[in-house]
Design an enzyme around this catalytic site. Structure first.
Site, PDB file in Angstrom:
ATOM      1  N   SER A  85      49.931  17.233  58.785  1.00  0.00           N
ATOM      2  CA  SER A  85      49.656  15.907  59.269  1.00  0.00           C
ATOM      3  C   SER A  85      49.804  15.017  58.411  1.00  0.00           C
ATOM      4  CB  SER A  85      48.885  15.493  60.623  1.00  0.00           C
ATOM      5  OG  SER A  85      49.942  15.131  61.091  1.00  0.00           O
ATOM      6  N   ASP A 128      58.178  20.939  66.108  1.00  0.00           N
ATOM      7  CA  ASP A 128      57.292  20.113  66.051  1.00  0.00           C
ATOM      8  C   ASP A 128      58.475  18.688  65.890  1.00  0.00           C
ATOM      9  OD1 ASP A 128      54.971  18.614  65.660  1.00  0.00           O
ATOM     10  OD2 ASP A 128      54.772  18.655  63.294  1.00  0.00           O
ATOM     11  N   HIS A 153      53.560  21.439  65.339  1.00  0.00           N
ATOM     12  CA  HIS A 153      52.469  20.273  64.418  1.00  0.00           C
ATOM     13  C   HIS A 153      51.174  21.324  63.602  1.00  0.00           C
ATOM     14  CE1 HIS A 153      52.776  16.702  62.393  1.00  0.00           C
ATOM     15  NE2 HIS A 153      50.767  16.285  63.620  1.00  0.00           N
TER      16      HIS A 153
END
Ligand SMILES: *[C@@H]1O[C@H](CO)[C@@H](O)[C@H](O)[C@H]1NC(C)=O
Ligand SMILES: *[C@@H]1O[C@H](CO)[C@@H](O)[C@H](O)[C@H]1NC(C)=O
Ligand SMILES: *[C@@H]1O[C@H](CO)[C@@H](O)[C@H](O)[C@H]1NC(C)=O
Ligand SMILES: CC(=O)N[C@H]1CO[C@H](CO)[C@@H](O)[C@@H]1O
Length: 531
Positions: free
Chosen positions: A187, A460, A488
């Site tokens: 991320s 995602d 994700h």
């Protein structure tokens, strides 16, 4: 740069216990600017970090507040965790480094040996380190987060922290030997991994940048359009029922009677302001909190992130089963049922839904919360979005927004930047800053770094901001891989037999590229010695 001394190398031996984090206050939504309360990777339920028998150590080092101004002598203490259990000094000079991101660091990322990268660390007998990001957790340059104090919260300072961290660790833990560091991050820290490879190529030998939204964008309407694609794509009826429900919610919001009903159906903590007082913000806040729940469901759908997503069904199929439940005639009630189901899974049955925009703003506008708590982390994350990331998850995608309509405009976010910080941080500022850092770090298409793997999950909603196949500059050894139906950061979690073939092959690709980065740098070292 000022010569830094060792502040404290606490050789506290911690046996995988982490102090519990405070629960979410009832006036704050579960998601702010797309960030889950407690961060994008971890959440409160992991707080008693299960090391699964692994262990770790911890310490602090001194860092300058300003890496680029020698006259500024102010320093702060950066917290880190490490695990030398796999490390074999006689046969390895490798360090695997998990970069900290938008939350306090969580020990499981250095001690839970089933995580994919820790299994690789074991294979290569690598040491493992994780460092906390400035302005989060125990790593606070200032005791309060006033706008003035946030001036040192920039990507340049953060990357300089991590570069300096690497040299200090070489000195403190490895007798000054230049270890070969490999960077990891998922991320936002995945973006930091990519940017470190570009800004400080000699500090590491390669990196894995998972689900990193490096293609910075202010108005990221793609999040909502991807979400729509995912719910519709899973099941057409689910898409249609969501669309009918969101349309009805919107219509109801515009009448006082409708709002009374909504307050009941959604168990709102506060009634809406009266008809003469209510503003667009009040409604957008309400809509964005419902929308946020569907974000969270989608973002981690099917991950082996924790028991909720892996075993208890938190994800798109579970939400769609409730949206398609014909026994409940009222589609709006079905949306509320989805949220109740999420609340139950999170161990918050019957929790009310925040509905007071002014309380929410007043809380995050305060610079005085303790950085170890999540309110300060939320303020830090909003600062990041307003000043260099953008990522505003609007519903500005036009035709591809049948489900959500135009619930959440860009103003909803840019006005918050002004309210939380000050009027300097307006839309022009955010656009200019994001443009600046798109140039500095090359976004996705002009990424200048080398030796990085970029896994992204097709399910995602952040996917469209990733560095994808075809973006990579040929010859830079930058490898993009898409995990079909991956959520994700799904590649980072513990591998399972039932993982999709696509996820398995993405992990194989990561492992083989990692191996080539390691073998190449070894040859390089030998080549130098031979001369
Ligand atoms: C916003 O805050 C910064 C830092 O304190 C300050 O320099 C700037 O002048 C402020 N802008 C406005 C419009 O108040
Ligand atoms: C990295 O190392 C190479 C070779 O040792 C050197 O030429 C180059 O200047 C270094 N780059 C940086 C950014 O330190
Ligand atoms: C379907 O809706 C009914 C009525 O609200 C409820 O009792 C039942 O538990 C629901 N089933 C599922 C799978 O959500
Ligand atoms: C946009 C993008 O990267 N698409 C790729 C997704 O992954 C598949 C399979 O690896 C590729 O064929 C696409 O080009």
């Amino acid at each position: 740069m000022a010569l830094l001394h060792i502040f404290l190398v606490a050789l506290v031996f911690v046996t995988g216990f982490e102090a519990g984090r405070s629960p979410r206050p009832r006036h704050l939504p579960r998601y702010t600017f797309g960030r889950h309360f407690h961060g994008l990777l971890s959440r409160i339920e992991d707080a008693a970090a299960d090391c699964d028998g692994g262990s770790y150590q911890e310490g602090f080092i001194t860092q300058p507040v300003d890496h680029f101004d020698d006259s500024n002598k102010k320093t702060w203490n950066e917290y880190y965790q490490f695990n030398l259990n796999f490390y074999d000094a006689s046969s390895s000079d490798l360090v695997f480094f998990m970069l900290g991101g938008e939350s306090p660091i969580s020990a499981k990322w250095v001690c839970k040996e089933s995580y994919a990268y820790l299994q690789w660390a074991k294979k290569y007998k690598a040491a493992v380190f994780q460092a906390e990001h400035r302005y989060f957790g125990k790593s606070r340059p200032f005791s309060s987060q006033t706008v003035e104090n946030l001036a040192y919260f920039t990507p340049e300072q953060i990357l300089a922290d991590y570069n300096n961290f690497i040299s200090q660790m070489n000195r403190i833990h490895f007798n000054g030997k230049a270890m070969r560091w490999v960077l990891f991050g998922g991320s936002y820290p995945g973006s930091l991994t990519a940017w470190m490879r570009a800004a400080y190529p000699n500090a590491s030998i390669g990196g894995v940048s998972s689900s990193s939204a490096v293609n910075l964008q202010v108005d990221y309407y793609g999040y909502a359009t991807n979400m729509q694609k995912n719910y519709q794509g899973y099941n057409a009826n689910c898409g249609a029922n969501l669309e009918a429900a969101f349309k009805k919610i919107q219509t109801m919001s515009f009448s006082e009677d409708g709002r009374k009903q909504l307050a009941k159906t959604f168990n709102l903590c506060d009634d809406f302001p009266s008809a003469d007082m209510i503003t667009a913000k009040d409604l957008q806040f309400f809509w964005s909190n419902i929308f946020g729940e569907f974000q969270g469901i989608n973002q981690y759908s099917g991950d082996n992130r924790d028991p909720l997503t892996a075993d208890m069904g938190l994800g798109v199929p579970g939400a769609c089963a409730i949206m398609n439940n014909l026994t409940e005639a009222n589609v709006v009630q079905r949306v509320a049922n989805v949220i109740n189901w999420v609340n139950n899974l999170y161990g918050e049955p019957g929790v009310c839904m925040p509905n007071k925009y002014s309380d929410y703003i007043a809380t995050y506008a305060s610079p005085f919360y303790d950085a170890s708590g999540d309110i300060a982390s939320g303020r830090s994350w909003m600062w990041q979005c307003c000043t260099y990331l953008g990522y505003f998850q609007t519903t500005d995608g036009g035709h591809d927004n049948e489900i959500w309509g135009s619930l959440i405009p860009l103003d909803f976010y840019v006005d918050q930047c002004i309210e939380l910080f000050n009027s300097t941080y307006n839309a022009d500022y955010t656009f200019a800053q994001v443009e600046k850092y798109r140039k500095v770090f090359g976004a996705a298409k002009n990424y200048p770094g080398t030796k990085v793997v970029f896994p992204n999950g097709s399910l995602d909603p952040w996917f469209s901001l990733g560095l994808l196949q075809g973006d990579n500059v040929v010859g830079n050894e930058v490898f993009a891989t898409t995990i079909q139906n991956g959520a994700h950061c799904s590649d980072m979690y513990p591998p399972r037999d039932q993982d999709s073939e696509s996820l398995k092959s993405a992990r194989q690709l990561i492992a083989s590229k990692l191996d080539s980065f390691i073998q190449f740098s070894k040859r390089n070292v030998h080549a130098k010695v031979d001369k």
